[in-house]
Design an enzyme around this catalytic site. Structure first.
Site, mmCIF file in Angstrom:
data_model
loop_
_atom_site.group_PDB
_atom_site.id
_atom_site.type_symbol
_atom_site.label_atom_id
_atom_site.label_comp_id
_atom_site.label_asym_id
_atom_site.label_seq_id
_atom_site.Cartn_x
_atom_site.Cartn_y
_atom_site.Cartn_z
ATOM 1 N N TYR A 74 -12.524 -31.941 57.374
ATOM 2 C CA TYR A 74 -12.861 -33.349 57.543
ATOM 3 C C TYR A 74 -14.285 -33.542 58.054
ATOM 4 O O TYR A 74 -14.914 -34.564 57.756
ATOM 5 C CB TYR A 74 -11.848 -34.036 58.463
ATOM 6 C CG TYR A 74 -10.540 -34.292 57.748
ATOM 7 C CD1 TYR A 74 -10.394 -35.363 56.865
ATOM 8 C CD2 TYR A 74 -9.457 -33.437 57.914
ATOM 9 C CE1 TYR A 74 -9.210 -35.578 56.185
ATOM 10 C CE2 TYR A 74 -8.271 -33.644 57.240
ATOM 11 C CZ TYR A 74 -8.150 -34.718 56.375
ATOM 12 O OH TYR A 74 -6.977 -34.919 55.691
ATOM 13 N N ARG A 121 -16.126 -33.635 54.863
ATOM 14 C CA ARG A 121 -15.875 -34.884 54.144
ATOM 15 C C ARG A 121 -16.626 -36.038 54.804
ATOM 16 O O ARG A 121 -17.128 -36.934 54.135
ATOM 17 C CB ARG A 121 -14.375 -35.212 54.138
ATOM 18 C CG ARG A 121 -13.446 -34.169 53.565
ATOM 19 C CD ARG A 121 -13.533 -33.979 52.064
ATOM 20 N NE ARG A 121 -14.700 -33.262 51.618
ATOM 21 C CZ ARG A 121 -14.921 -31.963 51.840
ATOM 22 N NH1 ARG A 121 -14.071 -31.233 52.511
ATOM 23 N NH2 ARG A 121 -16.001 -31.377 51.371
ATOM 24 N N GLN A 131 -6.829 -47.752 50.231
ATOM 25 C CA GLN A 131 -6.236 -46.444 50.459
ATOM 26 C C GLN A 131 -7.306 -45.421 50.837
ATOM 27 O O GLN A 131 -6.978 -44.292 51.184
ATOM 28 C CB GLN A 131 -5.504 -45.978 49.195
ATOM 29 C CG GLN A 131 -4.333 -46.858 48.803
ATOM 30 C CD GLN A 131 -3.801 -46.532 47.419
ATOM 31 O OE1 GLN A 131 -4.139 -47.186 46.447
ATOM 32 N NE2 GLN A 131 -2.987 -45.500 47.323
ATOM 33 N N ASN A 132 -8.572 -45.827 50.760
ATOM 34 C CA ASN A 132 -9.680 -44.912 51.017
ATOM 35 C C ASN A 132 -9.989 -44.828 52.502
ATOM 36 O O ASN A 132 -9.817 -45.797 53.246
ATOM 37 C CB ASN A 132 -10.922 -45.372 50.246
ATOM 38 C CG ASN A 132 -10.671 -45.419 48.757
ATOM 39 O OD1 ASN A 132 -9.857 -44.653 48.232
ATOM 40 N ND2 ASN A 132 -11.351 -46.314 48.057
ATOM 41 N N ASP A 143 -13.091 -43.882 53.641
ATOM 42 C CA ASP A 143 -14.518 -44.114 53.872
ATOM 43 C C ASP A 143 -14.746 -45.562 54.320
ATOM 44 O O ASP A 143 -13.814 -46.369 54.391
ATOM 45 C CB ASP A 143 -15.323 -43.788 52.607
ATOM 46 C CG ASP A 143 -14.866 -44.623 51.407
ATOM 47 O OD1 ASP A 143 -14.996 -45.865 51.459
ATOM 48 O OD2 ASP A 143 -14.376 -44.043 50.421
ATOM 49 N N HIS A 182 -4.666 -45.647 55.072
ATOM 50 C CA HIS A 182 -4.530 -44.215 55.334
ATOM 51 C C HIS A 182 -5.487 -43.695 56.399
ATOM 52 O O HIS A 182 -5.717 -42.497 56.478
ATOM 53 C CB HIS A 182 -4.707 -43.441 54.019
ATOM 54 C CG HIS A 182 -3.653 -43.766 53.014
ATOM 55 N ND1 HIS A 182 -3.871 -43.699 51.651
ATOM 56 C CD2 HIS A 182 -2.367 -44.171 53.176
ATOM 57 C CE1 HIS A 182 -2.756 -44.040 51.015
ATOM 58 N NE2 HIS A 182 -1.846 -44.337 51.924
ATOM 59 N N GLY A 184 -9.052 -49.241 40.908
ATOM 60 C CA GLY A 184 -9.322 -47.833 41.180
ATOM 61 C C GLY A 184 -8.151 -47.066 41.741
ATOM 62 O O GLY A 184 -8.361 -46.076 42.453
ATOM 63 N N SER A 229 -4.013 -45.507 40.821
ATOM 64 C CA SER A 229 -3.023 -45.232 39.778
ATOM 65 C C SER A 229 -1.668 -45.847 40.078
ATOM 66 O O SER A 229 -0.767 -45.803 39.240
ATOM 67 C CB SER A 229 -2.857 -43.713 39.623
ATOM 68 O OG SER A 229 -2.443 -43.145 40.855
#
Length: 230
Positions: free
Chosen positions: A53, A56, A86-87, A89, A104, A170, A172
């Protein structure tokens, strides 16, 4: 103004150079996701998880919001916009969105591994072994891992229920519980889906699909929204 709720996923950040969560082999940046994104992985090798992380986080710091993020932010001029992402960043915030709920977690925050309510903004890009919270427990990334509860799901569902228009961009729609947010919208709520591979939205009739990446698709969608709902 109408309430516009946007559910965003990895596809929008991918355009800014942030890799999607995992590739076709179930790997994330070369790691089995269960090694770096599960309580079991953390217990087995916390140093590996922290290093993963940390890397990241440095990559996310260098990334810039793309046109998709900016177009979503610009919709605040015409709608009450709430982003549910859901990101992990902060690209939506950096693009100018003022109401962002992170389902998340957030990569630029850390928290106590003992008390999940002790959450801290990070000053640097690294969490190291030995970095502890005020209660003396090791700090960990403020990320929801596989097998953990999604504490922000309830407030996200409440937002979806109030949506006059619901936009999916963006993602699924296969990762639950986030994918289930569509089901919390009222039956007559129009749904717009922007993705190169448009996911199926089952049981809904008023669905408009825009088969484009986030930047191109959001430009088309903005034109549609302003024409129909302004």
């Amino acid at each position: 103004m109408k309430n516009l709720v946007v559910l965003s996923g990895a596809g929008i950040s991918a355009e800014s150079g942030i890799p999607t969560f995992r590739d076709a082999n179930g790997l994330w940046e070369g790691h089995d996701v269960m090694e770096v994104a599960s309580p079991q992985g953390w217990k087995r090798d916390p140093e590996l998880v922290l290093d993963f992380y940390n890397q990241r986080r440095k990559a996310a710091r260098k990334a810039e919001p793309n046109e998709g993020h900016k177009l979503i932010a610009s919709l605040e001029e015409h709608f009450e916009v709430q982003v549910i992402t859901q990101n992990i960043d902060n690209l939506h915030e950096r693009a100018g969105s003022t109401k962002v709920l992170h389902l998340h977690g957030e990569i630029f925050k850390c928290r106590s591994s003992l008390d999940e309510h002790l959450v801290y903004d990070m000053e640097g890009d690294e969490i190291m072994l030995g970095d502890k919270c005020e209660k003396g427990s090791q700090l960990r990334p403020h990320i929801v891992w596989f097998g953990e509860m999604v504490p922000m799901m309830e407030p996200a569902a409440a937002l979806a229920m109030k949506a006059d228009v619901f936009v999916v961009v963006g993602t699924s729609l296969v990762v639950y519980p986030a994918a289930g947010l569509v089901d919390y919208t009222a039956r007559n709520t129009p749904i717009f889906v922007v993705d190169p591979n448009v996911p199926e939205v089952y049981g809904r009739e008023d669905v408009t699909a825009i088969q484009e990446n986030a930047s191109t698709g959001m430009k088309k969608l903005k034109d549609i929204l302003l024409e129909r709902y302004r």
